[in-house]
Design a protein around this motif. Sequence first.
Motif, short mmCIF file in Angstrom:
data_model
loop_
_atom_site.label_atom_id
_atom_site.label_comp_id
_atom_site.label_asym_id
_atom_site.label_seq_id
_atom_site.Cartn_x
_atom_site.Cartn_y
_atom_site.Cartn_z
N VAL A 27 10.58 21.99 -81.65
CA VAL A 27 11.55 22.63 -82.54
C VAL A 27 12.74 23.15 -81.74
N GLY A 28 13.80 23.51 -82.43
CA GLY A 28 15.02 23.97 -81.79
C GLY A 28 14.90 25.34 -81.14
N GLU A 29 15.85 25.63 -80.25
CA GLU A 29 15.84 26.90 -79.52
C GLU A 29 15.95 28.11 -80.44
N ARG A 30 16.69 27.99 -81.54
CA ARG A 30 16.84 29.14 -82.42
C ARG A 30 15.52 29.54 -83.06
N THR A 31 14.71 28.56 -83.40
CA THR A 31 13.39 28.85 -83.96
C THR A 31 12.51 29.52 -82.91
N ILE A 32 12.52 28.98 -81.71
CA ILE A 32 11.73 29.55 -80.62
C ILE A 32 12.19 30.98 -80.33
N THR A 33 13.50 31.18 -80.29
CA THR A 33 14.06 32.51 -80.03
C THR A 33 13.61 33.50 -81.11
N HIS A 34 13.67 33.10 -82.36
CA HIS A 34 13.25 33.98 -83.45
C HIS A 34 11.78 34.36 -83.31
N ARG A 35 10.93 33.37 -83.08
CA ARG A 35 9.50 33.65 -82.99
C ARG A 35 9.20 34.53 -81.77
N PHE A 36 9.90 34.33 -80.66
CA PHE A 36 9.72 35.20 -79.50
C PHE A 36 10.13 36.63 -79.86
N ALA A 37 11.21 36.77 -80.62
CA ALA A 37 11.68 38.10 -81.03
C ALA A 37 10.60 38.84 -81.85
N VAL A 38 9.85 38.10 -82.65
CA VAL A 38 8.76 38.71 -83.43
C VAL A 38 7.75 39.36 -82.49
N TYR A 39 7.39 38.68 -81.43
CA TYR A 39 6.41 39.22 -80.48
C TYR A 39 7.02 40.34 -79.64
N LEU A 40 8.30 40.24 -79.35
CA LEU A 40 9.00 41.29 -78.60
C LEU A 40 9.04 42.58 -79.42
N GLU A 41 9.23 42.43 -80.72
CA GLU A 41 9.30 43.59 -81.61
C GLU A 41 8.01 44.41 -81.56
N ARG A 42 6.89 43.75 -81.42
CA ARG A 42 5.60 44.44 -81.35
C ARG A 42 5.48 45.30 -80.09
N GLN A 43 6.23 44.94 -79.06
CA GLN A 43 6.16 45.65 -77.77
C GLN A 43 7.10 46.85 -77.71
N PHE A 44 8.06 46.91 -78.60
CA PHE A 44 9.08 47.96 -78.55
C PHE A 44 9.14 48.75 -79.86
N PRO A 45 8.07 49.49 -80.19
CA PRO A 45 8.12 50.29 -81.41
C PRO A 45 9.24 51.33 -81.32
#
Length: 172
Positions: A27-45
């Motif tokens: 899949v494209g980089e934008r999709t990968i970036t978005h999904r990575f952001a989801v996991y990053l969000e869990r680390q930075f409450p």
Amino acid sequence: MQTELNKVVAALRDFYAQETFLFEKDVGERTITHRFAVYLERQFPGWAIDCNYDRLGERTLHLPHGTIISTDDHLGKSIYPDVVVHQREIPNNLLAVEVRKASNHTSLEHDQHKLKAMTDPDVWFAYGIGVLLVLAKRNVTMSEVYVGGVIDRPLSLWLAARLEGVGLGGGH
């Protein structure tokens, strides 16, 4: 800064554990970036995590004239960071991340210049840390850390070693 970078490593570990489909289907980089952001969000409450965020406080993001990256987007190369960790209202800009797929063979120079500019202390509300990540199917093939408008070599080496330690290393 190692605390924040450890959170990036944890997000990458979880991302790779859960999102193999994205790489299998290329899949494209934008999709990968978005999904990575989801996991990053869990680390930075308590922090906002946004993709392609175009503001610095109340202002639209414009870098000073004469910087190496322009706000003129006529070539389709956005100056906006792929993912940011920040507090929108204050503004308090903690982390800017550029994400690239290893299969993207265009020059890294644009992303590197962007992170230098975004962490430059002379830029209004600069980001404290910038991270460049090049992601392959099973690991991070390259990572760089930017602080104060330049690559921070010791932190870059430290991040590469941390990624190696969790089985995600592949170079730096």
